[in-house]
Scaffold this active site. Structure first.
Site, PDB file in Angstrom:
ATOM      1  N   SER A  94       0.822  -1.201   0.000  1.00 38.70           N
ATOM      2  CA  SER A  94       0.000   0.000   0.000  1.00 38.70           C
ATOM      3  C   SER A  94       0.863   1.260   0.000  1.00 38.70           C
ATOM      4  O   SER A  94       1.993   1.255   0.484  1.00 38.70           O
ATOM      5  CB  SER A  94      -0.914   0.010   1.240  1.00 38.70           C
ATOM      6  OG  SER A  94      -0.161   0.009   2.428  1.00 38.70           O
ATOM      7  N   GLN A  96       1.927   4.554   1.568  1.00 35.30           N
ATOM      8  CA  GLN A  96       1.934   4.822   2.998  1.00 35.30           C
ATOM      9  C   GLN A  96       2.589   6.154   3.325  1.00 35.30           C
ATOM     10  O   GLN A  96       3.437   6.637   2.589  1.00 35.30           O
ATOM     11  CB  GLN A  96       2.699   3.718   3.743  1.00 35.30           C
ATOM     12  CG  GLN A  96       2.164   2.324   3.511  1.00 35.30           C
ATOM     13  CD  GLN A  96       2.960   1.262   4.245  1.00 35.30           C
ATOM     14  OE1 GLN A  96       3.887   1.567   4.985  1.00 35.30           O
ATOM     15  NE2 GLN A  96       2.594   0.011   4.034  1.00 35.30           N
ATOM     16  N   HIS A  98       4.215   7.714   7.111  1.00 42.29           N
ATOM     17  CA  HIS A  98       4.457   7.470   8.532  1.00 42.29           C
ATOM     18  C   HIS A  98       4.536   8.818   9.252  1.00 42.29           C
ATOM     19  O   HIS A  98       5.173   9.754   8.756  1.00 42.29           O
ATOM     20  CB  HIS A  98       5.753   6.695   8.737  1.00 42.29           C
ATOM     21  CG  HIS A  98       5.798   5.404   7.975  1.00 42.29           C
ATOM     22  ND1 HIS A  98       4.814   4.441   8.082  1.00 42.29           N
ATOM     23  CD2 HIS A  98       6.695   4.918   7.084  1.00 42.29           C
ATOM     24  CE1 HIS A  98       5.108   3.423   7.296  1.00 42.29           C
ATOM     25  NE2 HIS A  98       6.238   3.687   6.675  1.00 42.29           N
ATOM     26  N   LYS A 131       8.645   6.639  12.140  1.00 41.04           N
ATOM     27  CA  LYS A 131       9.104   5.451  11.424  1.00 41.04           C
ATOM     28  C   LYS A 131       9.862   5.832  10.146  1.00 41.04           C
ATOM     29  O   LYS A 131       9.455   5.480   9.039  1.00 41.04           O
ATOM     30  CB  LYS A 131       7.909   4.545  11.084  1.00 41.04           C
ATOM     31  CG  LYS A 131       8.291   3.152  10.607  1.00 41.04           C
ATOM     32  CD  LYS A 131       7.032   2.372  10.245  1.00 41.04           C
ATOM     33  CE  LYS A 131       7.366   1.024   9.657  1.00 41.04           C
ATOM     34  NZ  LYS A 131       6.172   0.314   9.144  1.00 41.04           N
ATOM     35  N   GLU A 133      12.756   5.268   7.424  1.00 41.13           N
ATOM     36  CA  GLU A 133      13.203   3.975   6.900  1.00 41.13           C
ATOM     37  C   GLU A 133      14.350   4.152   5.906  1.00 41.13           C
ATOM     38  O   GLU A 133      14.440   5.171   5.228  1.00 41.13           O
ATOM     39  CB  GLU A 133      12.060   3.262   6.159  1.00 41.13           C
ATOM     40  CG  GLU A 133      10.809   3.027   6.960  1.00 41.13           C
ATOM     41  CD  GLU A 133       9.689   2.462   6.103  1.00 41.13           C
ATOM     42  OE1 GLU A 133       9.824   2.437   4.864  1.00 41.13           O
ATOM     43  OE2 GLU A 133       8.656   2.069   6.668  1.00 41.13           O
ATOM     44  N   HIS A 261       5.012   7.021   0.080  1.00 41.27           N
ATOM     45  CA  HIS A 261       5.884   6.080  -0.614  1.00 41.27           C
ATOM     46  C   HIS A 261       5.187   4.732  -0.751  1.00 41.27           C
ATOM     47  O   HIS A 261       4.181   4.466  -0.079  1.00 41.27           O
ATOM     48  CB  HIS A 261       7.206   5.904   0.153  1.00 41.27           C
ATOM     49  CG  HIS A 261       7.025   5.304   1.520  1.00 41.27           C
ATOM     50  ND1 HIS A 261       6.701   6.065   2.619  1.00 41.27           N
ATOM     51  CD2 HIS A 261       7.107   4.024   1.968  1.00 41.27           C
ATOM     52  CE1 HIS A 261       6.600   5.287   3.684  1.00 41.27           C
ATOM     53  NE2 HIS A 261       6.832   4.032   3.318  1.00 41.27           N
ATOM     54  N   ARG A 280      -2.444   5.045   5.371  1.00 45.26           N
ATOM     55  CA  ARG A 280      -2.470   4.540   3.992  1.00 45.26           C
ATOM     56  C   ARG A 280      -3.097   5.549   3.035  1.00 45.26           C
ATOM     57  O   ARG A 280      -3.967   6.327   3.416  1.00 45.26           O
ATOM     58  CB  ARG A 280      -3.204   3.203   3.936  1.00 45.26           C
ATOM     59  CG  ARG A 280      -2.446   2.111   4.695  1.00 45.26           C
ATOM     60  CD  ARG A 280      -3.182   0.775   4.690  1.00 45.26           C
ATOM     61  NE  ARG A 280      -2.357  -0.241   5.329  1.00 45.26           N
ATOM     62  CZ  ARG A 280      -2.312  -0.442   6.646  1.00 45.26           C
ATOM     63  NH1 ARG A 280      -3.066   0.309   7.439  1.00 45.26           N
ATOM     64  NH2 ARG A 280      -1.537  -1.375   7.159  1.00 45.26           N
ATOM     65  N   LYS A 286      -7.585  -1.783   2.937  1.00 44.48           N
ATOM     66  CA  LYS A 286      -7.640  -1.407   4.348  1.00 44.48           C
ATOM     67  C   LYS A 286      -8.124   0.034   4.517  1.00 44.48           C
ATOM     68  O   LYS A 286      -8.254   0.793   3.564  1.00 44.48           O
ATOM     69  CB  LYS A 286      -6.263  -1.606   4.994  1.00 44.48           C
ATOM     70  CG  LYS A 286      -5.818  -3.059   5.035  1.00 44.48           C
ATOM     71  CD  LYS A 286      -4.465  -3.202   5.736  1.00 44.48           C
ATOM     72  CE  LYS A 286      -4.024  -4.661   5.784  1.00 44.48           C
ATOM     73  NZ  LYS A 286      -2.702  -4.812   6.447  1.00 44.48           N
TER      74      LYS A 286
END
Length: 396
Positions: A94, A96, A98, A131, A133, A261, A280, A286
């Site tokens: 998906s 997303q 954060h 979060k 990454e 992203h 999302r 979802k």
């Protein structure tokens, strides 16, 4: 003990590859399930275990944080501050965003006060952490990362001839600033009913026409591939709005908090702050909370030429990747028989990418083969490594 070989959780998410982890690391998949992620760390949703005793790594750390994590990390974070993964995507994840640390803390407390269960489908904040990454490609790795420059978004919507959004595209072109991008993205995410159907039909018609530009061809190819998995999803517009990128093996990119992203296809190493917060924005069945999503999104376009991280080459065949947060660091070390020494400043996880590497610290000695990992406690002070292969190093 200062070295602990790990027995790691494999997450069988539907988008995972059934053969990539096996092909790269020889890890068996007898039930032929999608093997999406190998989790290395102490996250409550999938803590690694000590290979020889079966004790969860999270419990080992909890019993002696000062020695295991080191004084700074124990005081600053109170836990292992990162989660290290192998991620193997066969189909798109998906889209997303954060949240930032501040927004995560606020949102987590707010939803707790509202009495929303942590496992509720409509819950946005699973913990009070951000979060950020990093992804390091092991195979060719397709993804999307951040908003395109506004001129490119306008050009792509014009090339795709999305007439039902012509007024919104014209306004974005006229204003051409972050506020206009926010308004445009909000419009896309809020499409519904007949307006959404018409816009998606116009986009899908563009899939079947010859592309006019290289940028348009790639964006529309991504969108057409997404349609195979998520027909009718608003995320089909995402490649026209977000930068598309394909990392070659050995290339890496960083994803900031509040940056939209998606990982599309490929296998790589992923290291992130120890969080499970996800908002999302498409390519998913979802829950999508558009208001919360917009509030947690940075509308600063990213120059596509700046997406790939520039590695820093160090002595001892070590490559480091600059990371603008203190939750984690990431190195890749090429090992060519002769013994090398690495001093330890905090807890580390070493993952063997390929080959065979011996790790020694104090009176502890073990051998890592491709796909295997070891936890190095802070009180190791240093360790030696030798053999022939490559190992990835996660630390903070």
């Amino acid at each position: 003990m200062s070295l602990f070989k790990l027995d790691n959780v494999i997450q069988n998410y539907a988008w995972g590859s059934k053969d990539s982890i096996h092909n790269l690391f020889g890890i068996n998949n007898p039930e032929h399930k999608p093997q999406a992620e190998i989790w290395m760390g102490a996250h409550p949703n999938g803590s690694s275990k000590l290979d020889d005793t079966g004790e969860p790594l999270a419990e080992v750390i909890e019993h002696n944080k000062q020695d295991i994590l080191g004084g700074y990390t124990a005081a600053r974070f109170g836990e292992l501050p990162f989660l290290f993964k192998v991620l193997a995507a066969e189909t798109p994840l998906s889209i997303q965003v954060h949240p930032s640390k501040h927004k995560a803390q606020q949102g987590f407390e707010r939803e707790n006060q509202q009495g929303i269960p942590l496992d509720a489908a409509h819950r946005n904040y699973k913990d009070p952490n951000h979060k950020p990454e990093l992804v390091y490609a092991l195979t060719f790795y397709k993804a999307m990362n951040g908003f395109r420059p506004i001129a490119d978004i306008v050009a792509l919507f014009k090339e795709a001839n999305i007439l039902s959004l012509a007024a919104e595209v014209a306004e974005l072109e006229k204003q051409a600033d972050n506020a206009a991008l926010k308004a445009f993205f909000t419009t896309i995410m809020s499409l519904e009913g007949k307006h959404k159907e018409v816009a998606l039909a116009e986009l899908e018609a563009a899939h079947n026409r010859p592309a006019k530009t290289m940028m348009g061809r790639e964006a529309l190819q991504y969108s057409a591939e997404f349609k195979q998995h998520y027909p009718g999803d608003i995320g089909l517009f995402s490649p026209l709005i977000l930068n598309t990128v394909e990392l070659a093996p050995g290339e890496a990119m960083f994803l900031y908090a509040e940056t939209p992203h998606a990982y599309v296809q490929g296998t790589g190493l992923e290291i992130m702050a120890n969080s499970d917060n996800v908002l999302r924005a498409g390519l998913t069945p979802k829950h999508i909370d558009v208001i919360e999503l917009i509030d947690n999104t940075s509308f600063e376009p990213i120059n596509p030429a700046e997406i790939r991280l520039k590695p820093i080459y160090k002595e001892g065949n070590k490559v480091s990747y600059p990371i603008p947060v203190d939750d984690f660091c990431f190195d890749v070390m090429t090992v060519e028989h002769s013994s090398q020494v690495q001093f330890v400043r905090s807890a580390e996880i070493l993952f063997c990418i390929e080959g065979e590497v011996a790790i020694s610290s104090q009176n502890n000695h073990l051998v890592l083969r491709a796909g295997e990992s070891v936890f190095v406690s802070s009180n190791s002070v240093k360790y030696d490594y030798q053999g022939h292969g490559r190992i990835a190093r996660a630390f903070n």
